[in-house]
Design a protein around this motif. Structure first.
Motif, PDB file in Angstrom:
ATOM      1  N   SER A   1       0.835  -1.201   0.000  1.00 38.01           N
ATOM      2  CA  SER A   1       0.000   0.000   0.000  1.00 38.01           C
ATOM      3  C   SER A   1       0.870   1.252   0.000  1.00 38.01           C
ATOM      4  O   SER A   1       2.065   1.209   0.294  1.00 38.01           O
ATOM      5  CB  SER A   1      -0.929   0.002   1.216  1.00 38.01           C
ATOM      6  N   SER A   2       0.248   2.369  -0.333  1.00 30.59           N
ATOM      7  CA  SER A   2       0.986   3.629  -0.411  1.00 30.59           C
ATOM      8  C   SER A   2       0.061   4.786  -0.061  1.00 30.59           C
ATOM      9  O   SER A   2      -1.138   4.604   0.173  1.00 30.59           O
ATOM     10  CB  SER A   2       1.542   3.833  -1.823  1.00 30.59           C
ATOM     11  N   ASN A   3       0.638   5.978  -0.045  1.00 32.80           N
ATOM     12  CA  ASN A   3      -0.137   7.194   0.203  1.00 32.80           C
ATOM     13  C   ASN A   3      -0.394   7.959  -1.085  1.00 32.80           C
ATOM     14  O   ASN A   3      -0.635   9.167  -1.060  1.00 32.80           O
ATOM     15  CB  ASN A   3       0.592   8.096   1.197  1.00 32.80           C
ATOM     16  N   TYR A   4      -0.372   7.237  -2.208  1.00 35.14           N
ATOM     17  CA  TYR A   4      -0.606   7.886  -3.498  1.00 35.14           C
ATOM     18  C   TYR A   4      -1.924   8.657  -3.481  1.00 35.14           C
ATOM     19  O   TYR A   4      -2.915   8.202  -2.914  1.00 35.14           O
ATOM     20  CB  TYR A   4      -0.630   6.831  -4.604  1.00 35.14           C
ATOM     21  N   ASN A   5      -1.920   9.816  -4.118  1.00 28.26           N
ATOM     22  CA  ASN A   5      -3.090  10.693  -4.170  1.00 28.26           C
ATOM     23  C   ASN A   5      -3.423  11.282  -2.799  1.00 28.26           C
ATOM     24  O   ASN A   5      -4.573  11.621  -2.517  1.00 28.26           O
ATOM     25  CB  ASN A   5      -4.300   9.957  -4.735  1.00 28.26           C
ATOM     26  N   THR A   6      -2.404  11.360  -1.937  1.00 34.88           N
ATOM     27  CA  THR A   6      -2.576  11.877  -0.574  1.00 34.88           C
ATOM     28  C   THR A   6      -3.683  11.126   0.160  1.00 34.88           C
ATOM     29  O   THR A   6      -4.539  11.713   0.814  1.00 34.88           O
ATOM     30  CB  THR A   6      -2.870  13.395  -0.585  1.00 34.88           C
TER      31      THR A   6
ATOM     32  N   SER B   1      -3.733   9.726   9.211  1.00 29.45           N
ATOM     33  CA  SER B   1      -4.395  11.002   8.954  1.00 29.45           C
ATOM     34  C   SER B   1      -3.551  11.807   7.972  1.00 29.45           C
ATOM     35  O   SER B   1      -2.380  11.493   7.723  1.00 29.45           O
ATOM     36  CB  SER B   1      -4.562  11.792  10.257  1.00 29.45           C
ATOM     37  N   VAL B   2      -4.135  12.859   7.430  1.00 31.16           N
ATOM     38  CA  VAL B   2      -3.375  13.741   6.542  1.00 31.16           C
ATOM     39  C   VAL B   2      -2.211  14.369   7.303  1.00 31.16           C
ATOM     40  O   VAL B   2      -1.124  14.588   6.748  1.00 31.16           O
ATOM     41  CB  VAL B   2      -4.298  14.824   5.940  1.00 31.16           C
ATOM     42  N   THR B   3      -2.411  14.628   8.594  1.00 31.74           N
ATOM     43  CA  THR B   3      -1.327  15.162   9.423  1.00 31.74           C
ATOM     44  C   THR B   3      -0.138  14.207   9.444  1.00 31.74           C
ATOM     45  O   THR B   3       1.022  14.629   9.396  1.00 31.74           O
ATOM     46  CB  THR B   3      -1.826  15.412  10.856  1.00 31.74           C
ATOM     47  N   ASP B   4      -0.413  12.900   9.503  1.00 29.97           N
ATOM     48  CA  ASP B   4       0.666  11.910   9.458  1.00 29.97           C
ATOM     49  C   ASP B   4       1.455  12.024   8.160  1.00 29.97           C
ATOM     50  O   ASP B   4       2.683  11.874   8.147  1.00 29.97           O
ATOM     51  CB  ASP B   4       0.099  10.493   9.579  1.00 29.97           C
ATOM     52  N   LEU B   5       0.754  12.280   7.064  1.00 31.99           N
ATOM     53  CA  LEU B   5       1.421  12.365   5.766  1.00 31.99           C
ATOM     54  C   LEU B   5       2.297  13.610   5.677  1.00 31.99           C
ATOM     55  O   LEU B   5       3.349  13.595   5.031  1.00 31.99           O
ATOM     56  CB  LEU B   5       0.390  12.390   4.632  1.00 31.99           C
ATOM     57  N   LEU B   6       1.874  14.684   6.319  1.00 36.97           N
ATOM     58  CA  LEU B   6       2.606  15.953   6.227  1.00 36.97           C
ATOM     59  C   LEU B   6       3.728  16.071   7.254  1.00 36.97           C
ATOM     60  O   LEU B   6       4.615  16.912   7.104  1.00 36.97           O
ATOM     61  CB  LEU B   6       1.636  17.123   6.402  1.00 36.97           C
ATOM     62  N   ARG B   7       3.693  15.224   8.281  1.00 38.88           N
ATOM     63  CA  ARG B   7       4.646  15.365   9.387  1.00 38.88           C
ATOM     64  C   ARG B   7       6.111  15.314   8.935  1.00 38.88           C
ATOM     65  O   ARG B   7       6.939  16.088   9.446  1.00 38.88           O
ATOM     66  CB  ARG B   7       4.368  14.293  10.446  1.00 38.88           C
ATOM     67  N   PRO B   8       6.513  14.450   7.987  1.00 30.81           N
ATOM     68  CA  PRO B   8       7.937  14.422   7.602  1.00 30.81           C
ATOM     69  C   PRO B   8       8.376  15.616   6.755  1.00 30.81           C
ATOM     70  O   PRO B   8       9.575  15.791   6.511  1.00 30.81           O
ATOM     71  CB  PRO B   8       8.055  13.123   6.777  1.00 30.81           C
ATOM     72  N   GLU B   9       7.415  16.425   6.289  1.00 31.96           N
ATOM     73  CA  GLU B   9       7.758  17.531   5.398  1.00 31.96           C
ATOM     74  C   GLU B   9       8.387  18.689   6.166  1.00 31.96           C
ATOM     75  O   GLU B   9       8.039  18.958   7.317  1.00 31.96           O
ATOM     76  CB  GLU B   9       6.504  18.034   4.671  1.00 31.96           C
ATOM     77  N   SER B  10       9.311  19.382   5.509  1.00 32.85           N
ATOM     78  CA  SER B  10       9.924  20.588   6.072  1.00 32.85           C
ATOM     79  C   SER B  10       9.606  21.758   5.159  1.00 32.85           C
ATOM     80  O   SER B  10       9.825  21.693   3.946  1.00 32.85           O
ATOM     81  CB  SER B  10      11.446  20.422   6.185  1.00 32.85           C
ATOM     82  N   PHE B  11       9.069  22.829   5.739  1.00 38.67           N
ATOM     83  CA  PHE B  11       8.672  23.993   4.940  1.00 38.67           C
ATOM     84  C   PHE B  11       9.540  25.188   5.303  1.00 38.67           C
ATOM     85  O   PHE B  11       9.982  25.328   6.424  1.00 38.67           O
ATOM     86  CB  PHE B  11       7.199  24.332   5.174  1.00 38.67           C
TER      87      PHE B  11
END
Length: 244
Positions: free
Chosen positions: A207-212, A234-244
């Protein structure tokens, strides 16, 4: 060729020759190929020992398949006894430690993907069930055109006599986002639940997070006991590794 490779390996200070590992393929539902393979492995064990190698282990690999479509397949308990006999008999008397990798045959039938019918629609004479699961949740149908049995879990769906041919598709905007094509199923309604069977192997692991899309929860059912063993993302889980 194997003898020369073992001779080369035994001369390396970085390697220790200790066994033989084989893998003859995947989704093998007959035991004869395993028996024939292990007979050849048993012969190789003796040849390599005569060459001076200490062969202590034999890894018979995986490959024992499950029947995704054939409901008349033998019971797993009977099938696995025949498999064990096919693998073990040729090695008797050789005093080797046997390793097995029977993953799919154990966990495949133990898992099901539950999904809800979001919409029903028609297009160019085809009927579609749009469900909330997608190719990112179970990739095998899209990747291999693999078959997974799909059954309604709603009591009313089991009672109905009506059936229809449908494509079961997800909400991802891809032509490959399908879980079944032209499948005859009992007539279901929006909001009904479907169980996609034999999803325990290569389901969550592919499985993957394709298409968010956050991955679903995993629930362990043991008789009447139910336990959440992996929470829904959650979407928060998907964004957590990102650095802005």
């Amino acid at each position: 060729e194997a003898r020369s490779l073992y001779a080369w390996a035994s001369g390396s200070r970085h390697l220790k020759v200790a066994g033989i590992s084989v893998h003859i393929g995947s989704q093998i539902t007959e035991v004869k190929p395993f028996r024939a393979t292990m007979e050849r492995v048993a012969e190789l064990v003796q040849v390599l020992r005569q060459d001076g190698h200490q062969i202590e282990f034999v890894d018979a690999g995986g490959g024992l398949g499950i029947c995704y479509e054939d409901s008349s397949a033998p019971e797993f308990s009977h099938h696995v006894v025949a498999y064990a006999e096919a693998v073990v008999r040729p090695l008797r008397g050789l005093k080797v430690h046997l390793l097995l990798e029977p993953g799919r045959s154990i966990v495949g039938p133990a898992g099901a993907l539950l999904t809800s019918v979001l919409y029903k629609k028609k297009n160019d004479g085809r009927r579609f069930l749009v469900v909330d699961a997608a190719m990112n949740d179970l990739l095998r149908p899209s990747l291999y055109n693999a078959y997974h049995e799909i059954i309604p879990t709603t009591a009313d769906s089991h009672a109905t006599t009506g059936r229809e041919n449908v494509d079961v598709v997800g909400p991802v905007c891809e032509t490959g986002d399908f879980l079944a094509r032209d499948r005859e199923l009992p007539i279901v309604n929006e909001g009904d639940l479907l169980a996609i069977l034999d999803a325990g192997a290569y389901g969550m692991s592919q499985s993957s997070n394709y298409n968010t899309r956050p991955r679903p929860a995993e629930v362990l059912v043991d008789g009447k006991s139910v336990k959440l063993i992996r929470r829904r993302e959650s979407v928060t889980d998907l964004l957590r590794p990102e650095s802005f």
